[in-house]
Design a protein around this motif. Structure first.
Motif, short mmCIF file in Angstrom:
data_model
loop_
_atom_site.label_atom_id
_atom_site.label_comp_id
_atom_site.label_asym_id
_atom_site.label_seq_id
_atom_site.Cartn_x
_atom_site.Cartn_y
_atom_site.Cartn_z
N ARG A 37 39.70 31.84 35.11
CA ARG A 37 39.85 33.04 35.94
C ARG A 37 38.64 33.93 35.68
O ARG A 37 38.43 34.37 34.55
N GLY A 61 36.01 37.29 36.43
CA GLY A 61 36.12 38.70 36.75
C GLY A 61 35.64 38.99 38.17
O GLY A 61 35.04 38.13 38.83
N GLU A 62 35.89 40.21 38.62
CA GLU A 62 35.48 40.61 39.96
C GLU A 62 33.96 40.51 40.10
O GLU A 62 33.21 41.01 39.26
N GLY A 63 33.51 39.82 41.12
CA GLY A 63 32.08 39.64 41.35
C GLY A 63 31.44 38.52 40.53
O GLY A 63 30.29 38.19 40.73
N GLU A 64 32.18 37.94 39.61
CA GLU A 64 31.67 36.86 38.77
C GLU A 64 31.88 35.53 39.48
O GLU A 64 32.89 35.33 40.16
#
Length: 70
Positions: free
Chosen positions: A39, A41-44
């Motif tokens: 999972r 992170g945002e933008g990763e």
């Protein structure tokens, strides 16, 4: 072909690296949305995936055994 003893390495653009055994990834049927391995992170984003065979006996030892100057 992928063997159940192989391992998967995943690398993200934020330098997150995980290694997991192929046998730890469940087999999904055709009518599924896939399997979550990492999972992010945002933008990763995952930027690389590599399969590595299981290390043979004696290959997982300390590198200094093979290279005394290390």
């Amino acid at each position: 072909p992928v063997e159940s003893t192989d391992q998967a390495l995943l690398l993200t653009d934020k330098a997150t690296v995980i290694r997991t055994g192929i046998d730890a990834i469940r087999i999904a049927g055709r009518n599924t949305q896939g399997v979550m391995i990492l999972r992010v992170g945002e933008g990763e984003k995952v930027v690389s995936v590599a399969l590595t065979p299981e290390a043979a006996e004696g290959d997982a030892g300390d590198a200094s055994e093979d290279h005394p100057d290390a």
